[in-house]
Design a protein around this motif. Structure first.
Motif, PDB file in Angstrom:
ATOM      1  N   PRO A  16      -0.848  -5.774  18.381  1.00  0.00           N
ATOM      2  CA  PRO A  16      -0.209  -6.029  17.276  1.00  0.00           C
ATOM      3  C   PRO A  16       1.463  -6.192  17.709  1.00  0.00           C
ATOM      4  O   PRO A  16       2.327  -6.655  17.192  1.00  0.00           O
ATOM      5  N   ARG A  17       1.623  -5.237  18.704  1.00  0.00           N
ATOM      6  CA  ARG A  17       3.191  -5.369  19.398  1.00  0.00           C
ATOM      7  C   ARG A  17       3.461  -6.572  19.752  1.00  0.00           C
ATOM      8  O   ARG A  17       4.527  -7.168  19.950  1.00  0.00           O
ATOM      9  N   ALA A  19       2.131  -9.570  19.215  1.00  0.00           N
ATOM     10  CA  ALA A  19       2.330 -10.290  18.004  1.00  0.00           C
ATOM     11  C   ALA A  19       3.619 -10.259  17.434  1.00  0.00           C
ATOM     12  O   ALA A  19       4.236 -11.185  16.913  1.00  0.00           O
ATOM     13  N   ALA A  20       4.129  -9.084  17.372  1.00  0.00           N
ATOM     14  CA  ALA A  20       5.354  -8.779  16.736  1.00  0.00           C
ATOM     15  C   ALA A  20       6.420  -9.562  17.442  1.00  0.00           C
ATOM     16  O   ALA A  20       7.359  -9.938  17.113  1.00  0.00           O
ATOM     17  N   HIS A  22       6.393 -12.034  19.157  1.00  0.00           N
ATOM     18  CA  HIS A  22       6.618 -13.382  18.943  1.00  0.00           C
ATOM     19  C   HIS A  22       6.816 -13.992  17.446  1.00  0.00           C
ATOM     20  O   HIS A  22       7.421 -14.992  17.218  1.00  0.00           O
ATOM     21  N   ALA A  23       6.553 -12.949  16.619  1.00  0.00           N
ATOM     22  CA  ALA A  23       6.702 -13.283  15.236  1.00  0.00           C
ATOM     23  C   ALA A  23       7.938 -13.245  14.637  1.00  0.00           C
ATOM     24  O   ALA A  23       8.458 -13.818  13.720  1.00  0.00           O
ATOM     25  N   GLY A  24       9.099 -12.244  15.066  1.00  0.00           N
ATOM     26  CA  GLY A  24      10.433 -12.003  14.514  1.00  0.00           C
ATOM     27  C   GLY A  24      11.176 -12.274  15.518  1.00  0.00           C
ATOM     28  O   GLY A  24      11.338 -12.847  16.689  1.00  0.00           O
ATOM     29  N   HIS A  26      13.748 -12.303  18.223  1.00  0.00           N
ATOM     30  CA  HIS A  26      13.786 -11.657  19.715  1.00  0.00           C
ATOM     31  C   HIS A  26      14.589 -12.202  20.623  1.00  0.00           C
ATOM     32  O   HIS A  26      14.717 -13.527  20.815  1.00  0.00           O
ATOM     33  N   GLN A 195       9.211   4.201  12.505  1.00  0.00           N
ATOM     34  CA  GLN A 195       8.638   2.716  13.034  1.00  0.00           C
ATOM     35  C   GLN A 195       8.014   2.782  14.440  1.00  0.00           C
ATOM     36  O   GLN A 195       7.098   2.454  14.659  1.00  0.00           O
ATOM     37  N   THR A 199       4.144   2.299  15.457  1.00  0.00           N
ATOM     38  CA  THR A 199       3.916   1.304  16.544  1.00  0.00           C
ATOM     39  C   THR A 199       3.043   1.905  17.536  1.00  0.00           C
ATOM     40  O   THR A 199       2.328   1.280  17.940  1.00  0.00           O
ATOM     41  N   ASP A 224      11.703  -0.649  22.839  1.00  0.00           N
ATOM     42  CA  ASP A 224      11.511  -0.169  21.381  1.00  0.00           C
ATOM     43  C   ASP A 224      12.380   1.034  21.393  1.00  0.00           C
ATOM     44  O   ASP A 224      12.921   1.486  20.577  1.00  0.00           O
TER      45      ASP A 224
END
Length: 298
Positions: A16-17, A19-20, A22-24, A26, A195, A199, A224
């Motif tokens: 998930p990290r 995926a995040a 590339h999703a937001g 950066h 958060q 995570t 992070d």
């Protein structure tokens, strides 16, 4: 952000990290600076572009994106480039080295103990260049209590500001936390720590992954945590709200970083190269990071 096919098979807690990532929004450059500060600077500071491309590919970041990022970092004074034959090498430039050196103690070291309840206040003069003064005071750890009025824990050293007034004050114990909440965005910082905990908590009971995956996880972990702790004013406990999450976040970061250290260092030993060949062994300061926290190193 353009991406390449992942060259690792991330465990369930890391997927998930990634995926995040590339999703937001950066900035690849910021991730590269984290890699250098956490893993490359303790090994002499130089890394072949080919090695950097291999590492960034494990994050799913394509070579074109990496080349653009390092070129920009070099132009901005964060990295220095050197070419030997057909091979390119990058190391932290003075700006990058000084910035991460200043951040190292905040990221890896314990919060300083402060027992003096007094506060340092700076009141700007009417003719002060307010924007410039505000930036300089924020960099020195001062929060804004009111327009032109800045506050920091006892011992903070404000920059030299012509016309500014300095005072010391001791808040009433019942007002200390409320005053701090006015001067610093503590709830926002606390949310960021929570958060971080959410995570990375799933990784706490997982075994260390294989070498390249461990390096990816280690860099993302520090990336992070760095983005939170550098926003934290690191106030004395008397100024903090109840249930402040920073100690728990730092303890989790330390435990995971130590678990990821050996396999990630093994990958660097075997695959990463500097100008003189394989990366040199890390300096003793690497394993002294988070030294105040006694954790399971397994």
């Amino acid at each position: 952000m353009a991406s390449a096919t992942l060259v690792i098979d991330p465990p369930r807690w890391l997927a998930p990290r990634l995926a995040a990532l590339h999703a937001g929004p950066h900035r690849t450059g910021s991730l590269i600076i984290t890699l250098y500060g956490d893993a490359i600077a303790p090994r002499g500071g130089s890394l072949a572009l080919a090695s950097l491309l291999n590492i960034m590919a494990a994050f799913g970041i394509g070579g074109g994106v990496v080349r653009t990022a390092v070129s920009r970092l070099a132009a901005e004074g964060w990295l220095e480039r050197r070419r030997i034959g057909r091979s390119g090498f990058y190391r932290l430039a003075t700006k990058g080295a000084e910035t991460f050196t200043a951040a190292t103690e905040r990221i890896y070291g314990p919060q300083p103990e402060r027992h003096d309840p007094a506060l340092e206040l700076v009141v700007l003069g009417r003719d002060s260049a307010r924007d410039t003064a505000r930036e300089a005071l924020a960099a020195a750890g001062f929060g804004s209590l009111a327009p032109g009025v800045f506050v920091a824990p006892s011992g903070a050293q404000p920059p030299l500001l012509p016309g500014a007034l300095r005072l010391r004050a001791t808040p009433h114990p019942g007002d200390a936390a409320a005053l701090a909440a006015l001067a610093w965005p503590l709830e926002e910082v606390a949310d960021r720590y929570r958060q971080f905990l959410a995570t990375w908590d799933a990784a706490a009971s997982a075994p260390a992954p294989e070498a390249l995956t461990a390096l990816v996880a280690r860099v993302l972990l520090i990336h992070d945590y760095r983005r939170v702790v550098l926003r934290d004013p690191l106030l004395p406990s008397a100024l903090l709200p109840a249930g402040w999450p920073q100690p728990a976040a730092r303890a989790l970061c330390a435990r995971l970083w130590r678990r990821l250290l050996d396999p990630s260092e093994a990958w660097l030993d075997a695959h990463a190269r500097a100008e003189s060949g394989p990366l040199p062994s890390p300096d003793p300061g690497l394993r002294a990071r988070f030294a105040d926290l006694v954790e399971d190193h397994s």
